[in-house]
Design a protein around this motif. Structure first.
Motif, short mmCIF file in Angstrom:
data_model
loop_
_atom_site.label_atom_id
_atom_site.label_comp_id
_atom_site.label_asym_id
_atom_site.label_seq_id
_atom_site.Cartn_x
_atom_site.Cartn_y
_atom_site.Cartn_z
N LYS A 68 0.86 -1.13 -0.02
CA LYS A 68 -0.02 0.00 0.07
C LYS A 68 0.84 1.17 -0.13
CE LYS A 68 -4.17 -2.15 2.37
NZ LYS A 68 -4.77 -1.96 3.37
N ALA A 69 2.13 1.35 0.28
CA ALA A 69 3.00 2.44 0.23
C ALA A 69 3.40 2.82 -1.06
CB ALA A 69 4.33 1.89 1.04
N ASP A 70 3.52 4.25 -1.10
CA ASP A 70 3.85 4.72 -2.60
C ASP A 70 5.20 4.01 -2.91
OD1 ASP A 70 4.97 6.25 -4.57
OD2 ASP A 70 4.90 8.33 -3.46
N PRO A 71 5.24 3.48 -4.00
CA PRO A 71 6.36 2.45 -4.60
C PRO A 71 7.72 3.26 -4.69
CG PRO A 71 4.77 2.82 -6.45
CD PRO A 71 4.06 3.45 -5.07
N ASP A 72 7.39 4.90 -4.80
CA ASP A 72 8.71 5.61 -4.94
C ASP A 72 9.37 5.88 -3.75
OD1 ASP A 72 10.14 6.79 -6.92
OD2 ASP A 72 9.61 8.78 -6.50
N ASN A 73 8.68 5.42 -2.55
CA ASN A 73 9.10 5.48 -1.36
C ASN A 73 9.56 4.27 -0.38
OD1 ASN A 73 9.10 8.35 -1.12
ND2 ASN A 73 6.96 8.21 -0.45
N ILE A 74 9.65 3.11 -1.51
CA ILE A 74 10.18 1.84 -0.90
C ILE A 74 11.55 1.83 -1.66
CG2 ILE A 74 9.88 -0.58 -0.88
CD1 ILE A 74 8.01 0.59 0.79
N LEU A 75 12.50 1.55 -0.91
CA LEU A 75 14.00 1.26 -1.41
C LEU A 75 14.25 -0.07 -1.18
CD1 LEU A 75 16.76 2.31 -2.29
CD2 LEU A 75 17.39 2.79 0.33
N TYR A 76 14.85 -0.54 -2.05
CA TYR A 76 15.36 -2.12 -1.98
C TYR A 76 16.87 -2.09 -1.93
CZ TYR A 76 10.59 -3.83 -3.68
OH TYR A 76 9.32 -4.08 -3.81
N LEU A 77 17.29 -2.96 -1.06
CA LEU A 77 19.08 -3.24 -1.22
C LEU A 77 19.03 -4.75 -1.22
CD1 LEU A 77 20.17 -0.93 1.99
CD2 LEU A 77 20.02 -0.40 -0.29
N ASP A 78 19.62 -5.05 -2.60
CA ASP A 78 19.67 -6.41 -2.72
C ASP A 78 21.57 -6.74 -2.27
OD1 ASP A 78 17.45 -6.79 -4.08
OD2 ASP A 78 18.30 -6.00 -5.92
N LEU A 79 21.46 -7.57 -1.08
CA LEU A 79 22.83 -7.64 -0.66
C LEU A 79 23.42 -8.92 -0.88
CD1 LEU A 79 21.97 -6.21 2.94
CD2 LEU A 79 22.69 -5.20 1.03
N SER A 80 24.68 -8.90 -0.93
CA SER A 80 25.59 -9.94 -1.14
C SER A 80 25.35 -11.24 -0.07
CB SER A 80 27.18 -9.64 -1.05
OG SER A 80 27.65 -9.07 0.12
N THR A 81 24.95 -10.84 1.16
CA THR A 81 24.44 -11.71 2.13
C THR A 81 23.43 -12.90 1.61
OG1 THR A 81 23.31 -10.45 3.24
CG2 THR A 81 25.40 -10.54 3.94
#
Length: 321
Positions: free
Chosen positions: A139-152
């Motif tokens: 439901k959040a604004d997709p422009d205010n969701i940050l994805y960090l894809d980590l090497s872990t």
């Protein structure tokens, strides 16, 4: 007959001749007696004078001794009075110090209580604030969701809060769109505290080419999963580096700008190796906004190889290529 008479006449004349000598002898004896008596008198006077002098000296010595005793007594009296005053002053100083210490402890307790009350108020306000800020990812604004894809091994989802830190959120979004964070390591990771990243040099001293961002301190507390901006001594020196908190750290509140919070994938942050820097640091494989709709990378393909174990034989002999 005439001759006899002449002889007698001559003999009668002898006493007349001896008379002056006798008187002279008597005078000499009297003078000698007088001299002896004078010497005796002089000796007596001298003895009397010496005796008087001895008496005067004895009297003076007694008076001097008496005066010395009186002076010593006065000195002892003054010393005792000074010692008494010193003990009194020391006691007063000790009491004053104890009172000051009590006041300091009381002030410290009051300050700690006020700080705790403030933290409680902040947490309460943040709880209310969080109710309105934290929404489900779908439901959040997709422009205010940050994805960090980590090497872990997975994707970390962070909800950004432009409502409390608009300029910081805009900076993170701008750099994410540029691909600035892709490949950057976590260069400072402290167990029980936080994991810091965002420096392209990996040293903790680097940043982006964009100007620094002014502080936007807010009442949102630094809880587990909070994402906050790193900075130097200057409060307005934030640029590109940020950190993710492992455990609550309220001492950071109102000193660092909290701009987001992990809402899923925190286990991948927990798996980031510790160190300053870590010997085998984790990295951000890809940073993107939900609105960019970027797929997750192949974590297995990009995972860093585990450090090869060294055998005992290799420790005992040169390692061949």
């Amino acid at each position: 007959m005439p001759n006899i008479l002449k002889s007698l006449a001559a003999l009668s004349f002898i006493p007349m001749l001896l008379a002056p000598i006798t008187v002279q002898a008597q005078d000499a004896g009297a003078a000698q007696q007088s001299s002896i008596e004078a010497d005796r008198e002089a000796a007596r006077v001298a003895r009397q004078a010496e005796k008087e002098a001895a008496r005067v000296r004895e009297q003076q010595e007694k008076e001097a001794e008496k005066a010395a005793k009186a002076a010593q007594k006065e000195e002892d009296k003054k010393a005792k009075a000074a010692e008494k005053e010193a003990r009194k002053a020391e006691k007063e100083a000790k009491e004053a110090s104890e009172d000051k210490d009590k006041e300091a402890r009381k002030a410290a307790r009051n300050a700690e209580k006020e700080a705790q009350d403030q933290r409680d108020n902040n947490a309460a306000e943040a709880s209310v604030m969080g109710t309105s800020l934290v929404v489900s990812p779908d439901k959040a604004d997709p422009d205010n969701i940050l994805y960090l894809d980590l090497s872990t091994g997975g994707r970390v989802t962070i909800q950004l809060y432009p409502e409390i830190a608009p300029n910081h959120v805009e900076r993170i979004k701008t750099l994410a769109r540029q691909g600035f964070y892709d490949g950057i390591i976590f260069h400072r990771v402290i167990d029980g505290f936080m994991a810091q990243t965002g420096d392209p040099t990996g040293t903790g001293t680097g940043g982006s080419d964009l100007p620094d961002v002014a502080a936007e301190f807010n009442k949102f507390p630094h809880l587990r999963g909070s994402v906050s901006m790193a900075r130097a001594q200057d409060p307005n020196s934030a640029n590109s580096q940020f950190f993710i908190v492992f455990y609550p750290r309220f001492s950071l509140d109102n000193s660092y700008t909290n701009f987001g919070r992990v809402i899923s994938g925190m286990e991948y942050v927990d798996a980031v190796p510790r160190g300053e820097p870590p010997s085998n640091p984790a990295k951000i494989l890809q940073a993107s906004l939900k609105s960019q709709n970027k797929p997750e990378p192949n974590y297995a393909a990009q995972a860093q190889p585990a450090e090869r174990a060294i055998s005992v034989d290799e420790l005992n002999a040169p390692i061949s290529n």
